[in-house]
Design a protein around this motif. Structure first.
Motif, PDB file in Angstrom:
ATOM      1  N   THR A   1       3.492   5.511  -5.952  1.00 36.42           N
ATOM      2  CA  THR A   1       3.306   5.383  -7.398  1.00 36.42           C
ATOM      3  C   THR A   1       2.189   6.289  -7.892  1.00 36.42           C
ATOM      4  OG1 THR A   1       4.035   3.070  -7.263  1.00 36.42           O
ATOM      5  CG2 THR A   1       2.898   3.743  -9.273  1.00 36.42           C
ATOM      6  N   TYR A   2       1.105   6.360  -7.142  1.00 34.47           N
ATOM      7  CA  TYR A   2      -0.031   7.217  -7.506  1.00 34.47           C
ATOM      8  C   TYR A   2       0.395   8.673  -7.600  1.00 34.47           C
ATOM      9  CZ  TYR A   2      -4.622   9.490  -6.914  1.00 34.47           C
ATOM     10  OH  TYR A   2      -5.738  10.276  -7.050  1.00 34.47           O
ATOM     11  N   ARG A   3       1.135   9.134  -6.608  1.00 35.28           N
ATOM     12  CA  ARG A   3       1.588  10.527  -6.627  1.00 35.28           C
ATOM     13  C   ARG A   3       2.486  10.800  -7.839  1.00 35.28           C
ATOM     14  NH1 ARG A   3       2.342   9.612  -1.021  1.00 35.28           N
ATOM     15  NH2 ARG A   3       4.602   9.464  -1.309  1.00 35.28           N
ATOM     16  N   LEU A   4       3.335   9.842  -8.164  1.00 33.70           N
ATOM     17  CA  LEU A   4       4.271  10.039  -9.273  1.00 33.70           C
ATOM     18  C   LEU A   4       3.576   9.965 -10.627  1.00 33.70           C
ATOM     19  CD1 LEU A   4       7.358   8.030  -7.984  1.00 33.70           C
ATOM     20  CD2 LEU A   4       7.123  10.506  -8.178  1.00 33.70           C
ATOM     21  N   ILE A   5       2.586   9.087 -10.774  1.00 32.31           N
ATOM     22  CA  ILE A   5       1.850   9.004 -12.038  1.00 32.31           C
ATOM     23  C   ILE A   5       1.188  10.340 -12.343  1.00 32.31           C
ATOM     24  CG2 ILE A   5      -0.176   7.989 -13.167  1.00 32.31           C
ATOM     25  CD1 ILE A   5       0.503   5.340 -11.824  1.00 32.31           C
ATOM     26  N   ALA A   6       0.643  10.976 -11.300  1.00 34.26           N
ATOM     27  CA  ALA A   6      -0.058  12.247 -11.488  1.00 34.26           C
ATOM     28  C   ALA A   6       0.874  13.354 -11.974  1.00 34.26           C
ATOM     29  CB  ALA A   6      -0.732  12.663 -10.179  1.00 34.26           C
ATOM     30  N   THR A   7       2.142  13.274 -11.634  1.00 31.20           N
ATOM     31  CA  THR A   7       3.081  14.333 -12.021  1.00 31.20           C
ATOM     32  C   THR A   7       3.956  13.947 -13.213  1.00 31.20           C
ATOM     33  OG1 THR A   7       4.668  13.519 -10.361  1.00 31.20           O
ATOM     34  CG2 THR A   7       3.183  15.300  -9.699  1.00 31.20           C
TER      35      THR A   7
ATOM     36  N   VAL B   1       0.838  -1.195   0.000  1.00 32.94           N
ATOM     37  CA  VAL B   1       0.000   0.000   0.000  1.00 32.94           C
ATOM     38  C   VAL B   1       0.874   1.246   0.000  1.00 32.94           C
ATOM     39  CG1 VAL B   1      -1.653   1.377   1.332  1.00 32.94           C
ATOM     40  CG2 VAL B   1      -2.007  -1.088   1.055  1.00 32.94           C
ATOM     41  N   ASP B   2       1.933   1.241   0.793  1.00 34.25           N
ATOM     42  CA  ASP B   2       2.861   2.375   0.803  1.00 34.25           C
ATOM     43  C   ASP B   2       3.448   2.608  -0.594  1.00 34.25           C
ATOM     44  OD1 ASP B   2       2.474   2.812   3.493  1.00 34.25           O
ATOM     45  OD2 ASP B   2       4.249   1.687   4.119  1.00 34.25           O
TER      46      ASP B   2
ATOM     47  N   ALA C   1      -2.013  -2.298 -10.041  1.00 32.70           N
ATOM     48  CA  ALA C   1      -2.342  -2.399  -8.620  1.00 32.70           C
ATOM     49  C   ALA C   1      -2.640  -1.018  -8.048  1.00 32.70           C
ATOM     50  CB  ALA C   1      -1.194  -3.059  -7.863  1.00 32.70           C
ATOM     51  N   THR C   2      -1.873  -0.039  -8.478  1.00 31.41           N
ATOM     52  CA  THR C   2      -2.082   1.332  -8.009  1.00 31.41           C
ATOM     53  C   THR C   2      -3.438   1.863  -8.454  1.00 31.41           C
ATOM     54  OG1 THR C   2       0.302   1.781  -8.058  1.00 31.41           O
ATOM     55  CG2 THR C   2      -1.181   3.689  -8.091  1.00 31.41           C
TER      56      THR C   2
ATOM     57  N   LEU D   1       7.346   7.394 -16.335  1.00 34.54           N
ATOM     58  CA  LEU D   1       7.708   6.959 -14.987  1.00 34.54           C
ATOM     59  C   LEU D   1       8.459   5.627 -15.029  1.00 34.54           C
ATOM     60  CD1 LEU D   1       7.433   7.554 -11.963  1.00 34.54           C
ATOM     61  CD2 LEU D   1       5.253   6.313 -12.004  1.00 34.54           C
ATOM     62  N   SER D   2       9.574   5.561 -14.333  1.00 35.92           N
ATOM     63  CA  SER D   2      10.363   4.322 -14.291  1.00 35.92           C
ATOM     64  C   SER D   2      10.288   3.693 -12.908  1.00 35.92           C
ATOM     65  CB  SER D   2      11.824   4.614 -14.634  1.00 35.92           C
ATOM     66  OG  SER D   2      12.445   5.356 -13.585  1.00 35.92           O
ATOM     67  N   LEU D   3      10.555   2.412 -12.855  1.00 39.90           N
ATOM     68  CA  LEU D   3      10.590   1.716 -11.567  1.00 39.90           C
ATOM     69  C   LEU D   3      11.656   2.310 -10.655  1.00 39.90           C
ATOM     70  CD1 LEU D   3      10.124  -2.065 -12.480  1.00 39.90           C
ATOM     71  CD2 LEU D   3       8.562  -0.618 -11.164  1.00 39.90           C
ATOM     72  N   GLN D   4      12.770   2.751 -11.240  1.00 38.05           N
ATOM     73  CA  GLN D   4      13.827   3.313 -10.411  1.00 38.05           C
ATOM     74  C   GLN D   4      13.372   4.605  -9.753  1.00 38.05           C
ATOM     75  OE1 GLN D   4      16.939   1.707  -9.855  1.00 38.05           O
ATOM     76  NE2 GLN D   4      16.698   3.176  -8.165  1.00 38.05           N
ATOM     77  N   GLU D   5      12.611   5.430 -10.486  1.00 35.71           N
ATOM     78  CA  GLU D   5      12.080   6.658  -9.891  1.00 35.71           C
ATOM     79  C   GLU D   5      11.152   6.347  -8.728  1.00 35.71           C
ATOM     80  OE1 GLU D   5      11.169  10.122 -12.823  1.00 35.71           O
ATOM     81  OE2 GLU D   5      10.859   8.263 -13.945  1.00 35.71           O
ATOM     82  N   ILE D   6      10.309   5.344  -8.912  1.00 41.94           N
ATOM     83  CA  ILE D   6       9.390   4.962  -7.841  1.00 41.94           C
ATOM     84  C   ILE D   6      10.166   4.461  -6.637  1.00 41.94           C
ATOM     85  CG2 ILE D   6       7.496   3.415  -7.187  1.00 41.94           C
ATOM     86  CD1 ILE D   6       6.729   3.348 -10.192  1.00 41.94           C
ATOM     87  N   ALA D   7      11.167   3.624  -6.892  1.00 44.05           N
ATOM     88  CA  ALA D   7      11.980   3.083  -5.805  1.00 44.05           C
ATOM     89  C   ALA D   7      12.686   4.205  -5.050  1.00 44.05           C
ATOM     90  CB  ALA D   7      12.994   2.089  -6.369  1.00 44.05           C
ATOM     91  N   ASP D   8      13.245   5.156  -5.779  1.00 48.51           N
ATOM     92  CA  ASP D   8      13.943   6.270  -5.141  1.00 48.51           C
ATOM     93  C   ASP D   8      12.979   7.093  -4.286  1.00 48.51           C
ATOM     94  OD1 ASP D   8      16.251   5.480  -6.399  1.00 48.51           O
ATOM     95  OD2 ASP D   8      16.133   6.977  -8.000  1.00 48.51           O
ATOM     96  N   ALA D   9      11.795   7.373  -4.818  1.00 51.56           N
ATOM     97  CA  ALA D   9      10.819   8.174  -4.079  1.00 51.56           C
ATOM     98  C   ALA D   9      10.307   7.448  -2.842  1.00 51.56           C
ATOM     99  CB  ALA D   9       9.644   8.539  -4.982  1.00 51.56           C
TER     100      ALA D   9
END
Length: 210
Positions: free
Chosen positions: A25-31, A19-20, A66-67, A37-45
């Protein structure tokens, strides 16, 4: 099929950690948008390793799905709680619109994400994304139909065709949001569009042929 039935089909058991990750991921998709969007960006965030994302979701598309499922089900639950607590059909409309127009920040995030999802589904022709987009429309229309039916039974609304009325309500809401998204200062205009939405819906339901 009711909105709740469709939402039940979308629900999947997510751990607290998952869930976290979908929240980030939701916040990043919106921006950033799904494509960029890459998996690495999500992991870093999220402050985790890319390997952990792959462990929980396998691939980027699975994480995005899932998001989006989580976002859709969360929205359905929020609106459901609002209309279930209403005592009259008019209160149900007010509660529903208030639940949809949550806040400028949240609405910007939600509609940008939904538009990106629709674009992605049309571009990729991926069955999973197309089904998710269809589920979104089914849930929204079913919720609207329920509110309209309640008002028709109580004699408060004059809609002759409940399904058609639900489609019109969705057009009013989505159309106003599309206009709102184009405002130079959307936060300042948010409450005005919410109030316009309430008036437009009530005017239509009182006199669908007017």
């Amino acid at each position: 099929m009711s909105a709740g039935d469709v939402a039940d089909d979308l629900r999947e058991e997510l751990s607290a950690r998952q869930v976290d990750l979908v929240r980030v991921t939701y916040r990043l998709i919106a921006t950033r948008g799904i494509r960029r969007l890459s998996l690495q960006e999500i992991a870093d965030a999220a402050g985790v390793s890319k390997a952990l994302l792959l462990y929980h979701f396998g691939r980027k598309e699975a994480l995005v799905l899932a998001t989006m499922r989580w976002v859709l089900v969360s929205a359905e639950r929020h609106i459901r709680r609002a209309i279930d607590g209403a005592r009259t059909p008019d209160e149900a409309i007010d509660a529903m619109v208030d639940a949809i127009f949550t806040s400028a920040e949240e609405n910007l995030r939600f509609y940008r994400t939904q538009l990106d999802l629709l674009d992605h589904a049309l571009d990729q022709r991926d069955d999973h994304f197309e089904r998710l987009s269809l589920s979104y429309r089914t849930i929204v229309n079913a919720l609207y139909e329920e509110v309209v039916s309640r008002g028709v039974r109580a004699g408060s609304f004059q809609a002759r065709d409940v399904a058609e009325a639900a489609t019109v309500l969705r057009a009013i809401v989505d159309g106003l949001f599309l206009q709102w998204l184009q405002e130079a200062r959307p936060a300042d205009a948010h409450s005005r569009y919410r109030d316009v939405c309430k008036r437009a819906i009530m005017a239509y339901l009182r006199d669908p042929g007017g």
